[in-house]
Every structure is written in C-alpha cells, then in structure tokens.
Design a protein around this motif. Structure first.
Motif: not given
Length: 358
Positions: A171-195
C-alpha cells in the motif's frame, strides 16, 4: 526522511491529515567517504537528494541535521567495541535509541514541533486503563519493526507517530507511485549504513587503524583445529567462512577474547534456554512482578518463542525459554511480547553457551 519510500509516504500521510510538517535527514558521518551510493543502504548523498525531492513535492521545508559526533560515540564506537569483546551488536537499535528518538526528538522540541514521525512499521496506542502508551506490532507482520523500537520511553511514545503501522508495504508503494515520488520503486535499505562493502570486519579494522591477531580454532575439548583470522570475524552460530577442512560441519559456539580463541562445536551445542539481560526498558508495564509469561525473540529475524521472565533487579531481567533456542548471543536484544504488544526489552549480557564454553 531517510530518502526511502516509507518515510516519504509517512510525510505525505501526515500532510494529508493537516499537520504542518518539516522534513529532516540526519547526517551521521563526518567523513563522507564512509558512505557510498548503494541500493541497499540508507543515508548516502543520493538518499539526501531523494528526500529533498519528496519534501519539495510536498511543499515542506527540508533540513539536514548534523548528528555525526553522537552517531560515532553511541553507534559506531559501540559497534566496534562489541565485536572486540565477542558480542554481536545491533546498530539499528542504537541509532533509533540515541539518534532518531533522542537527538532528533530533542531537535523537534527545540523547533516547537509536537511529533517525530518516521516510516517505521509499528503501531502506538494509548491504554486508558493503565495510563500507558503501548508499542504494538505492525499490521504487516512481514515488515514489523517493533523489535528495533523497544527502547522507546513513555514520553517518546507520546510524541512519536508511525503512519505506516496500520498498512502493508504494498500500500505504501502504491501511494508513492500515485504521488509520483522519485523513490517509489527504490529498494529497501538492508545493510549497515556505515559498512561500505558489506564486510563489517573491514570497517572495524579501518576504524581502529589496525589488524586483529590470528589465533586458534579449538573444539570443545580444547583441541586445536586450525588458525582463525581475528576474533572480530566470527559470530555465534557461524558455519561459513571458517576456512577449515573438517570431517563434519562445525559452528562457532563461543569466542574467547582473552585467550584469542574461537571455539567450534556441532549444531546441537548451540542450543540453550536461559539468558540474562540488562539496560532494561519496559513499555506496557512499569516493572515485572514475579514470573511473567511472554513470547520473546533474541534477534530481529528470530521467531518469538514462549518464555518466562523475571526481574531480579531494576535494570536486569532473566528469561527462561520453554524450549532451547539456537545461538542466543551477547550484545543482541531480547524483546518481550504479550500478543502483539511489546512488553519491553533489554541487552543480552549472559548466556548459557558463553558460560558453558568460554
């Protein structure tokens, strides 16, 4: 706003409810070279631009707050020290505790805003009978993040909102798609950000500016099986990457930083029932009276299991599982549940495995 789809949709939903909002991204590093642009991490320079784009689309003021000193002290340093002392940390829990819901929470108050809003998948409710705020699992159990939020206090829960807690990720992705957000299809973060390269041992050696000495792999009887490449490279339950030619599969059952040894055993040697944890934060209750029946999980991907918990000291709990659990590890969090309600949690400091084999 991390630059991801979840925080972007959370911002949109708050605007839809009529709230006056500002977007905020936390700068967590002094040295920008620590973070590179990768699809499966958060907090890169590209993420900042994605967050800025969404804030602009929503006509929200946007700020980047520099919390790098606090992040280094409470997250990166703790991460390195944990591995040096044969513990396995969860830096996401520490980031939530000390950055998102402490420093950012404080900044929101200074700016006279009422709530900190994030894209976490969890729910907050107020129990009028007990007068306490409750942290509950997300409707989308496959994305539930209540485990990494157990450190939230009553004051924080009163001033935090999780707009995505009542919906599914689709549902969250559908809202992002509808609003035309640049990150609508962006992958989820999974790794430790500083590694940077996904290898935490490389980060630790770079951070400390040194390499860690080799030592012995030993079995449960103390027989030497080979040489390891530094204790920071091994965690409880690990089988792959040992670099040994053995007659049978063996697993890391303990790490001894004093003797600089990594102890190996069979899979069945990894199971235990009891743990002690400290740095306790309780949410649904003020304290645990006598024995309390709960379901508990000892890491983020662990399926919660029935257990009995007691609180022998104000800042210490003892958890005894009905059935032995695999690879309970010091440094990880144990989080307690009553149905979909988070009772509280704490940091594991003693396990049967560590006492048995170290």
């Amino acid at each position: 706003m991390s630059g991801g789809v979840d925080s972007s949709v959370a911002a949109f939903l708050m605007k839809e409810k009529g709230y006056e909002c500002i977007g905020a991204t936390m700068k967590l590093f002094q040295n920008e070279d620590v973070v590179v642009c990768r699809e499966h991490t958060c907090c890169s320079l590209d993420d900042v631009e994605d967050a800025r784009s969404v804030a602009r689309a929503l006509e929200m003021p946007y700020y980047v707050f520099n919390f790098s000193d606090r992040f280094k002290e409470e997250v990166m340093e703790k991460f390195v020290c944990s591995y040096e002392n044969a513990c396995t940390p969860n830096p996401c829990i520490d980031c939530n505790r000390y950055l998102k819901f402490e420093k950012l929470f404080q900044r929101a108050k200074e700016l006279s805003y009422d709530y900190v809003v994030t894209g976490h998948y969890a729910q907050i409710e107020y129990n009028e009978e007990t007068g306490r705020y409750l942290l509950k699992k997300s409707v989308d159990l496959s994305k539930d993040q209540s485990y990494v939020l157990y450190s939230l206090t009553q004051d924080q829960l009163a001033h935090v909102q999780f707009p995505l807690g009542g919906m599914h990720k689709t549902e969250a992705r559908e809202i992002a798609e509808t609003q035309g957000f640049i990150n609508a299809r962006k992958h989820d973060s999974q790794d430790i950000c500083f590694v940077v390269n996904g290898k935490y041992s490389d980060f630790i050696e770079q951070y400390r500016g040194k390499t860690y000495p080799e030592g012995d792999f030993v079995d449960l009887e103390g027989n030497v099986l080979g040489r390891h490449k530094g204790i920071i490279r091994y965690t409880i339950g690990q089988r792959k990457g040992l670099g040994l030619a053995l007659k049978e599969s063996m697993y890391v059952v303990a790490v001894d930083p004093v003797k600089n040894q990594v102890i190996l055993g069979r899979n069945e040697d990894l199971f235990s029932r009891e743990l002690i944890a400290n740095d306790v934060n309780l949410i649904s209750v003020d304290h645990i009276e006598g024995e309390m029946r709960v379901k508990a999980k000892v890491r983020y991907r662990h399926e919660e299991q029935w257990a009995t918990v007691t609180q022998p000291e104000p800042d210490k709990i003892r958890v005894v599982f009905d059935e032995p659990q695999r690879a309970i590890t010091c440094g990880q969090a144990v989080v307690l549940y009553d149905g979909d309600v988070v009772v509280g949690g704490a940091t594991i400091i003693e396990t049967e495995i560590a006492k048995r084999y170290s």
